[in-house]
Write a protein that holds these residues in place. Structure first.
Motif, PDB file in Angstrom:
ATOM      1  N   ASP A 274       0.825  -1.207   0.000  1.00 15.39           N
ATOM      2  CA  ASP A 274       0.000   0.000   0.000  1.00 15.39           C
ATOM      3  C   ASP A 274       0.862   1.260   0.000  1.00 15.39           C
ATOM      4  N   LEU A 275       1.956   1.226   0.756  1.00 17.19           N
ATOM      5  CA  LEU A 275       2.863   2.377   0.811  1.00 17.19           C
ATOM      6  C   LEU A 275       3.435   2.682  -0.562  1.00 17.19           C
ATOM      7  N   TYR A 276       3.994   1.675  -1.212  1.00 15.41           N
ATOM      8  CA  TYR A 276       4.615   1.891  -2.520  1.00 15.41           C
ATOM      9  C   TYR A 276       3.581   2.294  -3.572  1.00 15.41           C
ATOM     10  N   ALA A 277       2.370   1.744  -3.465  1.00  7.73           N
ATOM     11  CA  ALA A 277       1.328   2.093  -4.431  1.00  7.73           C
ATOM     12  C   ALA A 277       0.958   3.564  -4.317  1.00  7.73           C
ATOM     13  N   MET A 278       0.832   4.074  -3.100  1.00  6.01           N
ATOM     14  CA  MET A 278       0.505   5.490  -2.930  1.00  6.01           C
ATOM     15  C   MET A 278       1.635   6.374  -3.430  1.00  6.01           C
ATOM     16  N   ALA A 279       2.866   6.017  -3.117  1.00  3.27           N
ATOM     17  CA  ALA A 279       4.007   6.846  -3.489  1.00  3.27           C
ATOM     18  C   ALA A 279       4.340   6.759  -4.975  1.00  3.27           C
ATOM     19  N   GLY A 280       3.925   5.687  -5.625  1.00  7.99           N
ATOM     20  CA  GLY A 280       4.237   5.513  -7.035  1.00  7.99           C
ATOM     21  C   GLY A 280       5.691   5.185  -7.292  1.00  7.99           C
ATOM     22  N   ILE A 281       6.365   4.607  -6.309  1.00 11.56           N
ATOM     23  CA  ILE A 281       7.764   4.202  -6.431  1.00 11.56           C
ATOM     24  C   ILE A 281       7.927   2.815  -5.836  1.00 11.56           C
ATOM     25  N   GLY A 282       9.143   2.269  -5.946  1.00 11.14           N
ATOM     26  CA  GLY A 282       9.412   0.951  -5.408  1.00 11.14           C
ATOM     27  C   GLY A 282      10.657   0.929  -4.551  1.00 11.14           C
ATOM     28  N   PRO A 283      11.026  -0.244  -4.038  1.00 10.80           N
ATOM     29  CA  PRO A 283      12.195  -0.354  -3.163  1.00 10.80           C
ATOM     30  C   PRO A 283      13.475   0.187  -3.790  1.00 10.80           C
ATOM     31  N   ALA A 284      13.635   0.019  -5.093  1.00 16.55           N
ATOM     32  CA  ALA A 284      14.864   0.474  -5.753  1.00 16.55           C
ATOM     33  C   ALA A 284      15.024   1.990  -5.716  1.00 16.55           C
ATOM     34  N   ASP A 285      13.929   2.706  -5.496  1.00 19.70           N
ATOM     35  CA  ASP A 285      13.992   4.164  -5.453  1.00 19.70           C
ATOM     36  C   ASP A 285      14.387   4.701  -4.084  1.00 19.70           C
ATOM     37  N   VAL A 286      14.355   3.853  -3.067  1.00 19.21           N
ATOM     38  CA  VAL A 286      14.648   4.277  -1.701  1.00 19.21           C
ATOM     39  C   VAL A 286      16.155   4.329  -1.493  1.00 19.21           C
ATOM     40  N   GLY A 287      16.647   5.470  -1.019  1.00 17.00           N
ATOM     41  CA  GLY A 287      18.085   5.621  -0.826  1.00 17.00           C
ATOM     42  C   GLY A 287      18.551   5.410   0.588  1.00 17.00           C
ATOM     43  N   VAL A 288      17.652   5.536   1.568  1.00 16.75           N
ATOM     44  CA  VAL A 288      18.048   5.442   2.965  1.00 16.75           C
ATOM     45  C   VAL A 288      16.829   5.019   3.775  1.00 16.75           C
ATOM     46  N   VAL A 289      17.069   4.222   4.825  1.00 17.17           N
ATOM     47  CA  VAL A 289      15.976   3.679   5.635  1.00 17.17           C
ATOM     48  C   VAL A 289      16.211   3.988   7.105  1.00 17.17           C
ATOM     49  N   GLN A 290      15.139   4.418   7.767  1.00 15.88           N
ATOM     50  CA  GLN A 290      15.131   4.539   9.227  1.00 15.88           C
ATOM     51  C   GLN A 290      14.100   3.523   9.721  1.00 15.88           C
ATOM     52  N   SER A 291      14.565   2.457  10.343  1.00 16.04           N
ATOM     53  CA  SER A 291      13.664   1.398  10.785  1.00 16.04           C
ATOM     54  C   SER A 291      13.634   1.292  12.299  1.00 16.04           C
ATOM     55  N   TYR A 292      12.448   1.300  12.824  1.00 21.31           N
ATOM     56  CA  TYR A 292      12.222   1.125  14.262  1.00 21.31           C
ATOM     57  C   TYR A 292      12.871  -0.179  14.717  1.00 21.31           C
ATOM     58  N   GLU A 293      13.773  -0.072  15.675  1.00 27.12           N
ATOM     59  CA  GLU A 293      14.382  -1.269  16.257  1.00 27.12           C
ATOM     60  C   GLU A 293      13.823  -1.451  17.660  1.00 27.12           C
TER      61      GLU A 293
END
Length: 393
Positions: A274-293
């Motif tokens: 759902d996230l990628y569909a709304m944004a109109g992009i995919g994982p390859a377009d993401v340059g940096v990730v902040q993930s809750y640990e």
């Protein structure tokens, strides 16, 4: 573009935070911490706090917007939002809810915030509410499963077993957070580096989690200022636009006996698409990730479920060099995250994503036009958020 989207409808104009303290060590009350962070975000945006007309938070934040409005001298309060359930899984949903209020004309300037003062209200991560047992606890407490590490360890252990992933993958996640914290003077663990030997020698909390696989507990507050995207260029800093947001849960994730359909999961199987569909992009377009640990194993599963690598590639992908800014394949938690910057219930991750898109992070990624925030793996509901620069719209 469909009208039913938040893509490009709101932007972050300001970010603010307090000093981050070890749990129970803040000299200030929680309400004062919240106000301090909000005023800092307003100063960053270059606005008077009296321009705020809405608030959004999550996980039953104790700092009531009506009281905040009075303390800040707001002429009126137009919207007050709270994301239900999921604990830290709501850190991204709170931003989406604020953006939705702006996009639908219910507010012009929304502050999204989170504040914790454990000296005042008790230790956040301590097991409580066990005088009577019902629901999920009825299936866990009789067997001594009392704390979050115990509950989530079972899901992660199953995942590691099913896919042949070694502890080195989780160690790389922890070391990346600590590495980035050494460049970040705001980080609680600044000046306290982590190496392989120290990680491997740390005590078990509950298998497969060692001490450094588990998030800190901290006091402090963090906030952002959201405005309509059309106003974004009117502020001092480079605009950071909301590209996409999603929240929810997979089938039967909350069943009391831990018998959900996808048990070994971070719970993003239905949310990430759902996230990628709304944004109109995919994982390859993401340059940096902040993930809750909450725990490193949840990060591992969440990255898989967001499409960055297959489970069987976990050992190969999750190496320290791949997770470091500026040039790693996927720079991760570039301020130190919950493990090493602070545990502001994940909201500090949103601020770091904004800094990455602005280009002002202390560990800037080479590709930062699109930043992903992942909220609260292994809880329900979870949420996520994609932020980006004007060039991506």
């Amino acid at each position: 573009m469909s009208a039913r989207t938040l893509r490009g409808r709101a932007a972050v104009a300001g970010v603010g935070e307090t000093t981050y303290f070890r749990h129970g060590q803040s000299p200030d009350a929680e309400f004062k911490l919240a106000l301090t962070a909000i005023l800092a975000a307003c100063a960053d945006a270059g606005i008077d706090a009296r321009e705020i007309d809405g608030f959004s938070s999550y996980s039953d934040d104790r700092n009531d917007p009506t009281r905040l409005a009075a303390a800040l001298g707001l002429p009126r309060l137009r919207t007050s939002l709270m994301q239900w359930g999921g604990g830290g899984g709501g850190c991204c949903a709170a931003v989406a809810n604020g953006a939705a209020a702006i996009a639908t004309g219910q507010a012009e300037c929304v502050v999204v915030y989170r504040a914790l003062a454990q000296g005042q209200f008790g230790r956040f991560g301590q097991t409580g509410g066990i005088d009577t047992i019902s629901g999920e606890k009825a299936y866990l407490m009789p067997y001594g499963v009392l704390s979050p590490p115990q509950r989530f360890a079972m899901r992660v252990q199953r995942y590691l077993h099913d896919h042949g992933i070694g502890h080195e993958a989780m160690r790389a996640i922890a070391m990346a957070s600590y590495h980035h914290a050494q460049a970040n003077p705001r980080a609680v663990m600044h000046g306290k580096p982590l190496d392989e030997a120290r990680y491997d020698a740390s005590r078990w909390i509950v298998e497969p989690f060692r001490l450094f696989d588990c998030c800190m507990e901290n006091d402090g507050a963090a906030a952002i200022v959201l405005v309509d995207a059309e106003r974004a260029r009117d502020f001092p800093h480079k605009p950071v636009y909301l590209l996409g947001a999603a929240s929810g849960s997979g089938p039967r994730f909350g069943t009391h006996a831990h018998n959900s359909v996808h048990y070994a999961s971070a719970n993003f199987g239905t949310v990430a698409p759902d996230l990628y569909a709304m944004a109109g992009i995919g994982p390859a377009d993401v340059g940096v990730v902040q993930s809750y640990e909450n725990f490193t194993g949840g990060v591992l599963m969440a990255l898989v479920e967001h499409g960055f690598f297959a489970p069987e590639e976990g050992n190969e992908f999750l190496t320290l060099e791949n997770l470091l800014a500026p040039t790693g394949r996927l720079p991760l938690n570039t301020s130190g995250g919950n493990l090493a910057e602070c545990y502001m219930h994940g909201f500090e991750l949103v601020l770091e994503a904004v800094r990455q898109v602005r280009g002002t992070s202390t560990s800037q990624a080479a590709r930062s036009d699109v930043a992903l925030v992942i909220g609260g793996p292994m809880v329900s509901p979870v949420s996520n958020l994609l932020l980006g620069s004007e060039a991506v719209l």
